[in-house]
Motif scaffolding. Sequence first.
Motif, short mmCIF file in Angstrom:
data_model
loop_
_atom_site.label_atom_id
_atom_site.label_comp_id
_atom_site.label_asym_id
_atom_site.label_seq_id
_atom_site.Cartn_x
_atom_site.Cartn_y
_atom_site.Cartn_z
N LEU A 152 0.82 -1.21 0.00
CA LEU A 152 0.00 0.00 0.00
C LEU A 152 0.86 1.26 0.00
O LEU A 152 0.46 2.30 -0.55
CB LEU A 152 -0.96 0.00 1.19
CG LEU A 152 -2.04 -1.08 1.15
CD1 LEU A 152 -3.01 -0.93 2.31
CD2 LEU A 152 -2.79 -1.07 -0.17
N ALA A 153 2.04 1.18 0.59
CA ALA A 153 2.97 2.31 0.49
C ALA A 153 3.48 2.46 -0.94
O ALA A 153 3.59 3.56 -1.48
CB ALA A 153 4.13 2.13 1.46
N ALA A 154 3.77 1.32 -1.59
CA ALA A 154 4.25 1.36 -2.98
C ALA A 154 3.17 1.89 -3.92
O ALA A 154 3.48 2.51 -4.95
CB ALA A 154 4.68 -0.04 -3.41
N LEU A 155 1.91 1.67 -3.58
CA LEU A 155 0.80 2.12 -4.40
C LEU A 155 0.87 3.62 -4.64
O LEU A 155 0.56 4.11 -5.74
CB LEU A 155 -0.52 1.76 -3.70
CG LEU A 155 -1.83 2.18 -4.34
CD1 LEU A 155 -2.10 1.37 -5.60
CD2 LEU A 155 -2.98 2.00 -3.35
N ARG A 158 5.49 5.49 -1.93
CA ARG A 158 6.20 5.69 -0.67
C ARG A 158 6.75 4.38 -0.12
O ARG A 158 6.91 4.21 1.09
CB ARG A 158 5.28 6.33 0.37
CG ARG A 158 4.74 7.69 -0.03
CD ARG A 158 4.04 8.35 1.15
NE ARG A 158 2.98 7.51 1.69
CZ ARG A 158 1.73 7.53 1.29
NH1 ARG A 158 1.37 8.34 0.31
NH2 ARG A 158 0.82 6.75 1.84
N GLY A 159 7.04 3.44 -1.00
CA GLY A 159 7.51 2.14 -0.56
C GLY A 159 8.94 2.16 -0.06
O GLY A 159 9.63 3.17 -0.14
N PRO A 160 9.40 1.02 0.46
CA PRO A 160 10.78 0.94 0.93
C PRO A 160 11.75 1.13 -0.22
O PRO A 160 11.46 0.82 -1.38
CB PRO A 160 10.87 -0.49 1.51
CG PRO A 160 9.75 -1.24 0.88
CD PRO A 160 8.67 -0.25 0.63
N GLY A 161 12.92 1.68 0.09
CA GLY A 161 13.94 1.89 -0.94
C GLY A 161 13.89 3.26 -1.56
O GLY A 161 14.53 3.50 -2.58
N GLY A 162 13.13 4.18 -0.96
CA GLY A 162 13.08 5.53 -1.49
C GLY A 162 11.85 5.78 -2.34
O GLY A 162 11.07 4.87 -2.63
N ALA A 163 11.69 7.03 -2.77
CA ALA A 163 10.51 7.43 -3.54
C ALA A 163 10.50 6.77 -4.91
O ALA A 163 11.53 6.66 -5.57
CB ALA A 163 10.48 8.95 -3.70
N ARG A 164 9.33 6.29 -5.30
CA ARG A 164 9.11 5.73 -6.63
C ARG A 164 7.81 6.33 -7.16
O ARG A 164 7.00 6.85 -6.39
CB ARG A 164 8.99 4.20 -6.57
CG ARG A 164 10.24 3.47 -6.16
CD ARG A 164 9.99 1.97 -6.21
NE ARG A 164 9.67 1.53 -7.57
CZ ARG A 164 9.08 0.35 -7.85
NH1 ARG A 164 8.73 -0.47 -6.88
NH2 ARG A 164 8.84 0.02 -9.09
N PRO A 165 7.58 6.22 -8.44
CA PRO A 165 6.29 6.70 -8.96
C PRO A 165 5.14 5.89 -8.37
O PRO A 165 5.27 4.69 -8.10
CB PRO A 165 6.42 6.47 -10.47
CG PRO A 165 7.87 6.29 -10.73
CD PRO A 165 8.46 5.70 -9.50
N ALA A 166 4.02 6.55 -8.18
CA ALA A 166 2.81 5.82 -7.82
C ALA A 166 2.47 4.85 -8.94
O ALA A 166 2.94 4.98 -10.07
CB ALA A 166 1.66 6.80 -7.58
N GLY A 167 1.62 3.88 -8.64
CA GLY A 167 1.25 2.93 -9.68
C GLY A 167 0.51 1.74 -9.11
O GLY A 167 0.16 1.70 -7.92
N PRO A 168 0.23 0.75 -9.95
CA PRO A 168 -0.61 -0.37 -9.54
C PRO A 168 0.12 -1.37 -8.63
O PRO A 168 1.34 -1.48 -8.66
CB PRO A 168 -0.97 -1.03 -10.88
CG PRO A 168 0.20 -0.72 -11.77
CD PRO A 168 0.67 0.64 -11.36
N VAL A 169 -0.65 -2.07 -7.82
CA VAL A 169 -0.15 -3.17 -7.02
C VAL A 169 -1.11 -4.35 -7.16
O VAL A 169 -2.29 -4.17 -7.45
CB VAL A 169 0.00 -2.80 -5.53
CG1 VAL A 169 0.97 -1.65 -5.34
CG2 VAL A 169 -1.34 -2.49 -4.89
N GLN A 170 -0.57 -5.55 -6.97
CA GLN A 170 -1.39 -6.76 -6.98
C GLN A 170 -1.41 -7.37 -5.60
O GLN A 170 -0.36 -7.64 -5.00
CB GLN A 170 -0.86 -7.80 -7.97
CG GLN A 170 -1.73 -9.07 -8.00
CD GLN A 170 -1.04 -10.26 -8.67
OE1 GLN A 170 0.16 -10.21 -8.93
NE2 GLN A 170 -1.79 -11.32 -8.94
#
Length: 572
Positions: A152-155, A158-170
């Motif tokens: 849900l953070a990666a969604l 804001r996931g682990p490992g620093g900022a990444r673009p928002a996007g889909p998760v399964q």
Amino acid sequence: MTTPSLDTARAVLEELVGSGMRHLVVAPGSRSAPLAYAAAAAHAAGALEVHVRVDERGAAFTALGIARATGRPAGVVTTSGTAVGNLLPAVMEADHAEVPLVVLSADRPPELRGTGANQTTRQPGIFGGHVRAALDLLPEDRDVPARLAGPLAALTGRGPGGARPAGPVQLNVALREPLHPAPEDSAELAGRARRLAARAETAPDPAPRAVAAGPVVAPSPAAGQARSVVVAGDGAGPAAARFAEACGLPLFAEPSSNARSGPQAVGAYRLLLEAPLGRRIERVLLAGRPTLSRPVAALLARAGVATAAVQPGPVAWYDPGRRRERVLGSWAEAAAFTGRGAPGRAAAWREAGGAADGAVARLLAAEPPGRPTGPAVAAALWEACRQDGAVLVAGSSNPVRDLDLAARPGPVSPLVVANRGLAGIDGTVATAAGAALGTGRPVRALVGDLTFLHDASSLLLGAGEREPDLQVLVLNDGGGGIFATLEHGALGEQQEYRDVVERFFGTPHEARLDALCAGYGVPHRRADSLPELAAALAGPVRGRSVLEVRVDRRELRALHARIRAAVAGPAD
């Protein structure tokens, strides 16, 4: 205490609602039944709005449209097997367009995988690199909040490992039988859903990406002056228009940039880039993703032109180091790069843009009396949405390019939603329906006939489902008109290639859209002239309807040649 599978389903939905999700689209199935029952209870309590669709691909694009138009995460639920595979096009679009889409794929438990059990395949990781995170939630995983925290953070990037673009998760949810609630489970489900509704009131409310405005940043007096322009691609947002105004720079804004407004916006800019005014551009600042125009792509690659891209955060639409533009991390850096507009420069572009817009409008008006053309229809629809506040969903291929050519900038512009992540034609009707359901606003969608036929099943609405206020305007030229404007169109004028180009690219058809709409119970109307079109667009958008406008694909290449010839760029 309810059955274990219902406990898991309920816990998953509680975390999603807590993360800001307000809409869930459910496709029917047996293995996903616990998720459906938990969703129904949440819907009844007001914690979640649930929509049911029979086609998984349409369900996924409906959720995509909700998420794209609102900025909130939206989810789609499917059963196991091929149902999950049908989500791939929407997941790919969400990946490249940075849309927070949650896939809830129900699965068999581990003991049934690889045994030949019905509707069982290798679902964990099925979307590969197109999702920000993929979780295989097993029946033994009791701490659901902890397991979902990372995805849900990666969604939202804001996931682990620093900022990444928002996007889909399964979220692949393995569920064991029993898959239905027992009679005594009803009260427990309802009680938990009521508590969830209270939690939903305090959950985060992310700002809609499509309308989020950035700061106004003007260059310092020491920044100097340059022949700079701002190119606003898909998703740039109003910040690009505000920046161009603060710096006194011409603004070339694609329709889905949501920056095509204000005093600096130039309408038919792509027709001017090879004119003397366009040839003297020295610097280009890119905001968002440019997707529509070969002249813009040529400008960004032009020797002697310095280019930079303002990207305050990571983006998903290209790999680092694969583009020419220097990446700038803030609008302040962008102001230092562009400097202030040279004296008279913006006024010259406004004059040239107004002259080009006028030339295009006069040429379109001079076509055989009242005969609709794609650009003329796009211009009329743009103005209708500007007047009544409807969201404009732009289909890929010619419709969005017609808007880019003919939509005149003004003080304000409509909110435009378009699937420009991968620019496919699939799922556009569903995306438009999702935009209407998510925003609660009327939506007018501009699509070609092949785009409409590709997703006509998304017109289907079950009894009791909330109906979107959606008018689908179909430019029907009996095939694939965009290829006439490309190199294939030139080949098609040669005798030896005429039939090949028509069959494999023109893809002619004789589908009756009125009969198709009647089958789905959706009102259909034809507009055979521009006055009829104006009358059809004058009324409010209520419920679902289809407005068909017939245009001539055979004249498309010649029309665009006449438009180019009508626009002459003035000297600088």
